[in-house]
Design a protein around this motif. Sequence first.
Motif, PDB file in Angstrom:
ATOM      1  N   VAL A  35     -30.872 -11.050  34.750  1.00 42.69           N
ATOM      2  CA  VAL A  35     -30.462 -10.050  35.749  1.00 42.69           C
ATOM      3  C   VAL A  35     -29.223  -9.265  35.301  1.00 42.69           C
ATOM      4  O   VAL A  35     -28.627  -8.539  36.095  1.00 42.69           O
ATOM      5  CB  VAL A  35     -30.186 -10.708  37.123  1.00 42.69           C
ATOM      6  CG1 VAL A  35     -31.416 -11.443  37.615  1.00 42.69           C
ATOM      7  CG2 VAL A  35     -28.978 -11.643  37.070  1.00 42.69           C
ATOM      8  N   SER A  39     -27.880  -6.295  37.783  1.00 44.49           N
ATOM      9  CA  SER A  39     -26.695  -6.727  38.529  1.00 44.49           C
ATOM     10  C   SER A  39     -25.478  -5.889  38.155  1.00 44.49           C
ATOM     11  O   SER A  39     -24.680  -5.505  39.029  1.00 44.49           O
ATOM     12  CB  SER A  39     -26.409  -8.211  38.278  1.00 44.49           C
ATOM     13  OG  SER A  39     -26.116  -8.478  36.930  1.00 44.49           O
ATOM     14  N   ALA A 161     -36.554 -13.486  39.572  1.00 42.91           N
ATOM     15  CA  ALA A 161     -35.797 -12.239  39.425  1.00 42.91           C
ATOM     16  C   ALA A 161     -36.707 -11.018  39.516  1.00 42.91           C
ATOM     17  O   ALA A 161     -36.280  -9.937  39.937  1.00 42.91           O
ATOM     18  CB  ALA A 161     -35.050 -12.236  38.091  1.00 42.91           C
ATOM     19  N   ASP A 165     -34.485  -9.512  44.730  1.00 43.26           N
ATOM     20  CA  ASP A 165     -33.229  -8.905  44.306  1.00 43.26           C
ATOM     21  C   ASP A 165     -32.397  -9.930  43.530  1.00 43.26           C
ATOM     22  O   ASP A 165     -32.510 -11.138  43.763  1.00 43.26           O
ATOM     23  CB  ASP A 165     -32.459  -8.424  45.552  1.00 43.26           C
ATOM     24  CG  ASP A 165     -31.137  -7.772  45.192  1.00 43.26           C
ATOM     25  OD1 ASP A 165     -31.160  -6.643  44.677  1.00 43.26           O
ATOM     26  OD2 ASP A 165     -30.081  -8.411  45.407  1.00 43.26           O
ATOM     27  N   TRP A 166     -31.550  -9.455  42.609  1.00 41.95           N
ATOM     28  CA  TRP A 166     -30.776 -10.365  41.762  1.00 41.95           C
ATOM     29  C   TRP A 166     -29.891 -11.313  42.572  1.00 41.95           C
ATOM     30  O   TRP A 166     -29.679 -12.466  42.183  1.00 41.95           O
ATOM     31  CB  TRP A 166     -29.932  -9.581  40.759  1.00 41.95           C
ATOM     32  CG  TRP A 166     -28.872  -8.686  41.359  1.00 41.95           C
ATOM     33  CD1 TRP A 166     -29.027  -7.420  41.827  1.00 41.95           C
ATOM     34  CD2 TRP A 166     -27.490  -9.019  41.562  1.00 41.95           C
ATOM     35  NE1 TRP A 166     -27.842  -6.931  42.308  1.00 41.95           N
ATOM     36  CE2 TRP A 166     -26.870  -7.880  42.149  1.00 41.95           C
ATOM     37  CE3 TRP A 166     -26.713 -10.132  41.291  1.00 41.95           C
ATOM     38  CZ2 TRP A 166     -25.512  -7.848  42.473  1.00 41.95           C
ATOM     39  CZ3 TRP A 166     -25.358 -10.115  41.611  1.00 41.95           C
ATOM     40  CH2 TRP A 166     -24.772  -8.985  42.199  1.00 41.95           C
ATOM     41  N   LYS A 167     -29.392 -10.861  43.722  1.00 51.65           N
ATOM     42  CA  LYS A 167     -28.555 -11.734  44.557  1.00 51.65           C
ATOM     43  C   LYS A 167     -29.384 -12.884  45.135  1.00 51.65           C
ATOM     44  O   LYS A 167     -28.936 -14.037  45.163  1.00 51.65           O
ATOM     45  CB  LYS A 167     -27.911 -10.926  45.684  1.00 51.65           C
ATOM     46  CG  LYS A 167     -26.884  -9.913  45.195  1.00 51.65           C
ATOM     47  CD  LYS A 167     -26.197  -9.219  46.365  1.00 51.65           C
ATOM     48  CE  LYS A 167     -25.111  -8.274  45.860  1.00 51.65           C
ATOM     49  NZ  LYS A 167     -24.358  -7.645  46.970  1.00 51.65           N
ATOM     50  N   ALA A 169     -31.986 -14.145  43.805  1.00 57.68           N
ATOM     51  CA  ALA A 169     -32.291 -15.045  42.687  1.00 57.68           C
ATOM     52  C   ALA A 169     -31.175 -16.070  42.490  1.00 57.68           C
ATOM     53  O   ALA A 169     -31.433 -17.249  42.216  1.00 57.68           O
ATOM     54  CB  ALA A 169     -32.502 -14.240  41.408  1.00 57.68           C
ATOM     55  N   TYR A 170     -29.923 -15.633  42.647  1.00 56.95           N
ATOM     56  CA  TYR A 170     -28.795 -16.571  42.555  1.00 56.95           C
ATOM     57  C   TYR A 170     -28.808 -17.563  43.718  1.00 56.95           C
ATOM     58  O   TYR A 170     -28.552 -18.764  43.530  1.00 56.95           O
ATOM     59  CB  TYR A 170     -27.470 -15.811  42.526  1.00 56.95           C
ATOM     60  CG  TYR A 170     -27.057 -15.319  41.158  1.00 56.95           C
ATOM     61  CD1 TYR A 170     -26.867 -16.199  40.105  1.00 56.95           C
ATOM     62  CD2 TYR A 170     -26.844 -13.961  40.912  1.00 56.95           C
ATOM     63  CE1 TYR A 170     -26.494 -15.756  38.847  1.00 56.95           C
ATOM     64  CE2 TYR A 170     -26.462 -13.495  39.658  1.00 56.95           C
ATOM     65  CZ  TYR A 170     -26.285 -14.405  38.626  1.00 56.95           C
ATOM     66  OH  TYR A 170     -25.903 -13.957  37.376  1.00 56.95           O
ATOM     67  N   GLY A 256     -35.480  -9.879  30.816  1.00 53.41           N
ATOM     68  CA  GLY A 256     -36.051 -11.030  31.511  1.00 53.41           C
ATOM     69  C   GLY A 256     -37.345 -11.505  30.883  1.00 53.41           C
ATOM     70  O   GLY A 256     -37.597 -12.712  30.747  1.00 53.41           O
TER      71      GLY A 256
END
Length: 407
Positions: A35, A39, A161, A165-167, A169-170, A256
Amino acid sequence: MQKSTKAGQLLSIPVIVAALGYFVDIYDLLLFSIVRMPSLRALHVAENELMEKGIYLINMQMAGMLLGGIFWGVLGDKKGRLSVLFGSILLYSVANILNGFVTTVDQYALLRFIAGIGLAGELGAGITLVAEILPKEIRGYGTAIVASVGVLGAVLAYFIADLFDWKIAYFIGGGLGLALLVLRFNVFESGIFKEVKKAQRSRGNFFSLFSSGKIFFKYLRCIMIGLPIWFVIGILITFSPEFGKAIGLTTAVEAGKAVMFCYIGLSLGDMSSGLLSQYLKSRRKTVLIFVMLTCAAIVVYLSQRSQSIVVFYSLCGFLGYAIGYWALFVTIAAEQFGTNMRATVATTVPNFVRGSVNIFTPAFLLLKNHSGVTVAAGMVGIITIILALLAVWKMEETFSKDLNYTE
């Protein structure tokens, strides 16, 4: 009956939990590489600064892993392997959840540093525990299972991912880690460690690794054989979009996807190297074969000029397979030293290898400005291969070594 007993040992709770722990560890470790670009764009980083800011964040994460490697390694020998498995995953899970709330690059960097500290403890403690609880005849299979299952965490990270959204994914990565803590309550401590603990021997003295030339160079060799692995992951795969441009690909490379194909190959390579070491009854010969295969894969990756994106991703998979001696490399580190130093070595060695990115990336960037992306990467890559070959040349064979001893 004996075969079924060995199969039961290989599928015991400690092995399964170690494999799942490494799976979550790899998910979180590689998620940033996947990401990185979306990001950083979301944080309003200019296009011409994406590579430099990405290197800054990776270096912060790796610096955390260097520090964490020492901390968790010493803790693993002083307090036990399980203390590391619990503490490390709690720290990196919380840090990765907080990654989803960052609004600046500096906040991102701080949390990658903290996550790096947490991520540093997982693999070494898991491999040490598995190596100590399994009979020496099958421990190569056990560590291969841990690594082969574990590296597939990168594949899950790619799909998560890609879907979210990348957030998010975290958040998912942090949640997986916290869920794993529940399983860890069923894991028991290594019997070998319990015996050493009762004996009141000095344990986890990191500085004792520098107490004599013989011990220091044995430790250094353990690090050197892993350098090509993280050169491939930290430079060739992480910056695959830039390498795609350098060789003239008209289709943009997705970082990715490159990570995913690399780690599919890595999973297959880890299983292959584990099986080969059992067949050859030699760790050294197997590592030598895979280091030479890595050299060939690097040369092909950097020199080919095919305009097919399929060929490029296939080469990422080939690179992954070639560096698939990661589990073997950590197993060797665990086998080289006694029980009172084993967790310290097995935890610090892979993190010093990962931290070598802090040396390789500045060298790569410096050479890139003078020689171009592919030539610069080739020069750095050849250095890592030479160092690995020198290390294998003088390394002790540990395939059938009894691990119930102290330094």
